[in-house]
Design an enzyme around this catalytic site. Structure first.
Site, PDB file in Angstrom:
ATOM      1  N   SER A  66       0.856  -1.372   0.005  1.00  0.00           N
ATOM      2  CA  SER A  66       0.112   0.352  -0.278  1.00  0.00           C
ATOM      3  C   SER A  66       0.859   1.182  -0.205  1.00  0.00           C
ATOM      4  O   SER A  66       0.375   2.711  -0.016  1.00  0.00           O
ATOM      5  CB  SER A  66      -0.665  -0.107   1.325  1.00  0.00           C
ATOM      6  OG  SER A  66       0.087  -0.173   2.077  1.00  0.00           O
ATOM      7  N   THR A  73      -1.750   3.845   4.358  1.00  0.00           N
ATOM      8  CA  THR A  73      -0.948   4.406   4.669  1.00  0.00           C
ATOM      9  C   THR A  73       0.123   4.267   5.464  1.00  0.00           C
ATOM     10  O   THR A  73      -0.383   5.072   7.187  1.00  0.00           O
ATOM     11  CB  THR A  73      -1.759   5.708   4.391  1.00  0.00           C
ATOM     12  OG1 THR A  73      -2.272   6.336   3.273  1.00  0.00           O
ATOM     13  CG2 THR A  73      -1.246   7.121   4.181  1.00  0.00           C
ATOM     14  N   THR A 126       2.001   6.832   1.059  1.00  0.00           N
ATOM     15  CA  THR A 126       0.716   5.868   0.354  1.00  0.00           C
ATOM     16  C   THR A 126       0.718   5.989  -1.078  1.00  0.00           C
ATOM     17  O   THR A 126       1.022   6.681  -2.252  1.00  0.00           O
ATOM     18  CB  THR A 126      -0.644   6.427   0.331  1.00  0.00           C
ATOM     19  OG1 THR A 126      -1.507   5.385   0.320  1.00  0.00           O
ATOM     20  CG2 THR A 126      -0.790   7.379  -0.235  1.00  0.00           C
ATOM     21  N   ARG A 186      -6.561   9.474  -9.612  1.00  0.00           N
ATOM     22  CA  ARG A 186      -7.135   9.237  -8.832  1.00  0.00           C
ATOM     23  C   ARG A 186      -6.059  10.376  -6.880  1.00  0.00           C
ATOM     24  O   ARG A 186      -5.385   9.560  -7.319  1.00  0.00           O
ATOM     25  CB  ARG A 186      -7.536   8.440  -7.996  1.00  0.00           C
ATOM     26  CG  ARG A 186      -8.632   8.605  -6.369  1.00  0.00           C
ATOM     27  CD  ARG A 186      -7.792   8.261  -5.280  1.00  0.00           C
ATOM     28  NE  ARG A 186      -8.343   8.698  -4.190  1.00  0.00           N
ATOM     29  CZ  ARG A 186      -7.965   8.234  -2.885  1.00  0.00           C
ATOM     30  NH1 ARG A 186      -6.674   7.830  -3.207  1.00  0.00           N
ATOM     31  NH2 ARG A 186      -8.502   7.514  -2.093  1.00  0.00           N
ATOM     32  N   THR A 202      -5.345   8.318   7.858  1.00  0.00           N
ATOM     33  CA  THR A 202      -5.602   6.545   6.741  1.00  0.00           C
ATOM     34  C   THR A 202      -7.172   6.564   6.843  1.00  0.00           C
ATOM     35  O   THR A 202      -8.151   6.847   7.079  1.00  0.00           O
ATOM     36  CB  THR A 202      -4.551   5.764   7.821  1.00  0.00           C
ATOM     37  OG1 THR A 202      -4.649   4.564   6.094  1.00  0.00           O
ATOM     38  CG2 THR A 202      -5.242   5.347   8.243  1.00  0.00           C
ATOM     39  N   GLY A 203      -7.238   5.726   5.797  1.00  0.00           N
ATOM     40  CA  GLY A 203      -8.337   5.508   5.144  1.00  0.00           C
ATOM     41  C   GLY A 203      -8.900   6.136   4.078  1.00  0.00           C
ATOM     42  O   GLY A 203      -8.290   6.324   2.770  1.00  0.00           O
TER      43      GLY A 203
HETATM   44  N1  ASP Z   1      -5.830   7.637   2.503  1.00  0.00           N
HETATM   45  C1  ASP Z   1      -5.498   6.957   1.178  1.00  0.00           C
HETATM   46  C2  ASP Z   1      -6.075   7.656   0.600  1.00  0.00           C
HETATM   47  O1  ASP Z   1      -6.824   8.102   0.167  1.00  0.00           O
HETATM   48  C3  ASP Z   1      -5.402   5.381   1.968  1.00  0.00           C
HETATM   49  C4  ASP Z   1      -5.260   4.497   2.396  1.00  0.00           C
HETATM   50  O2  ASP Z   1      -4.608   5.379   3.657  1.00  0.00           O
HETATM   51  O3  ASP Z   1      -5.371   3.734   2.611  1.00  0.00           O
HETATM   52  O4  ASP Z   1      -6.014   7.436  -1.220  1.00  0.00           O
END
Ligand code: ASP
Length: 322
Positions: free
Chosen positions: A80, A182, A200, A210, A233-234
């Site tokens: 990731s 991330t 990330t 994107r 994160t997320g």
């Molecule tokens: N926040 C990151 C994104 O939207 C992904 C992640 O944190 O898992 O690209």
């Protein structure tokens, strides 16, 4: 390929840290302490080790967060971040990263291809250009001009995973598994200065071009040296909608503890997206000027690592809304 799910199944997590004892934020983690570094997810443990080498010898938080973020970036087994990160739906690995220091200097890159350490490119943007944010081809050209090497980031494993995904080609992020992770890392150094970084490969199988929250100052990272620092994160789209990390820092400015600030930011996402928020993951980490930390997520399973003098490097699981 190492994924968090596999990692948890193997039970390695339990051997790393007293997770049961340290569930959520116990007293020990909210006490003032400096230096201190905290990082998202299980790979935060290894990242903190590198950051700590700098912090524990009187180094600057900025150097520590960069060193920490480079650890998962360079690990081909982490699917990731950086090398080995899962690609977009066209099979291209595009990386997003940002960094911010105690003077509100910041740098960011997005949709950067072929470079293993985007966090270091972001730092160069901050230090060597009049700009804050470079994207795509321009970011790559700049990186190459600074001596970064062009490399192939799609590993055999990530290519295989992408080809498997192509069979259904459904974009449906699942909370806490490898299609979104991330590293966000924030630190307070001995001089009581704060810095942070975030890096990330973004949401796996995203549309070409994107960009999520991770490289956006204010969304996935914000540092105000008078108040504190936060990272996220997320699912980045939901973090951008509330300018999450800036919100967390501003909530701390209003007198909230780091923990309260993270909780209020997550509650804001729930208010915006009462249905969707049940299915996605977003997590915040916060650190204030006194070295107190906070962590909170939408769903269970958001792990983070904290390293300070008193308790060493521990992996914890954040409390969650659901
Ligand atoms: N926040 C990151 C994104 O939207 C992904 C992640 O944190 O898992 O690209």
């Amino acid at each position: 390929m190492t994924t968090r799910r596999k990692f948890l199944q193997l039970g390695t997590l339990a051997s790393l840290t007293p997770l049961t004892k340290a569930w959520g934020l116990g007293k020990s983690t909210s006490q003032s302490s400096k230096p201190v570094v905290l990082s998202t997810w299980n790979f935060g443990i290894a990242a903190n080790v590198e950051a700590w080498k700098i912090l524990s010898t009187g180094g600057r938080a900025l150097d520590a967060v960069e060193a920490g973020a480079r650890v998962p970036e360079g690990d081909p087994k982490e699917s990731s971040v950086g090398l080995g990160g899962l690609p977009d739906r066209d099979g291209r690995v595009t990386l997003d990263s940002c960094i911010m220091d105690e003077f509100a200097n910041c740098g960011a890159v997005a949709c950067l291809e072929h470079i293993v350490h985007p966090v270091s490119v972001a730092r160069k943007v901050m230090e060597k250009t009049p700009h804050v944010f470079l994207v795509g081809e321009g970011a790559l050209r700049f990186a190459l001009s600074q001596g970064f090497k062009k490399e192939k980031l799609l590993t055999k494993e990530s290519e295989k995973a992408w080809k498997e995904w192509l069979k259904t080609a459904q974009y449906k992020p699942v909370a806490n598994i490898e299609n979104h992770d991330t590293i966000g890392i924030v630190a307070l150094d001995n001089k009581q200065n704060l810095s942070g970084a975030c890096t990330t490969s973004g949401m796996a199988y995203k549309m070409q071009g994107r960009v999520g929250d991770s490289p956006i100052i204010g969304a996935a990272l914000f540092v105000d040296n008078e108040i504190g620092a936060a990272t996220s994160t997320g699912v980045g789209e939901e973090v951008i909608r509330i300018v999450g990390s800036h919100l967390v820092v501003e909530l701390m400015r209003q007198g909230n503890s780091p923990q309260q600030a993270c909780e209020k930011a997550v509650q804001r996402i729930v208010k915006n997206q009462p249905v969707k928020s049940k299915e996605i993951q977003v997590g915040f980490l916060a650190l204030n000027k006194n070295g107190e930390v906070g962590a909170y997520a939408l769903q269970k399973g958001f792990t983070y690592a904290v390293y300070n003098q008193e308790q060493g490097n521990v992996l914890l699981e954040a409390k969650s809304y659901y």
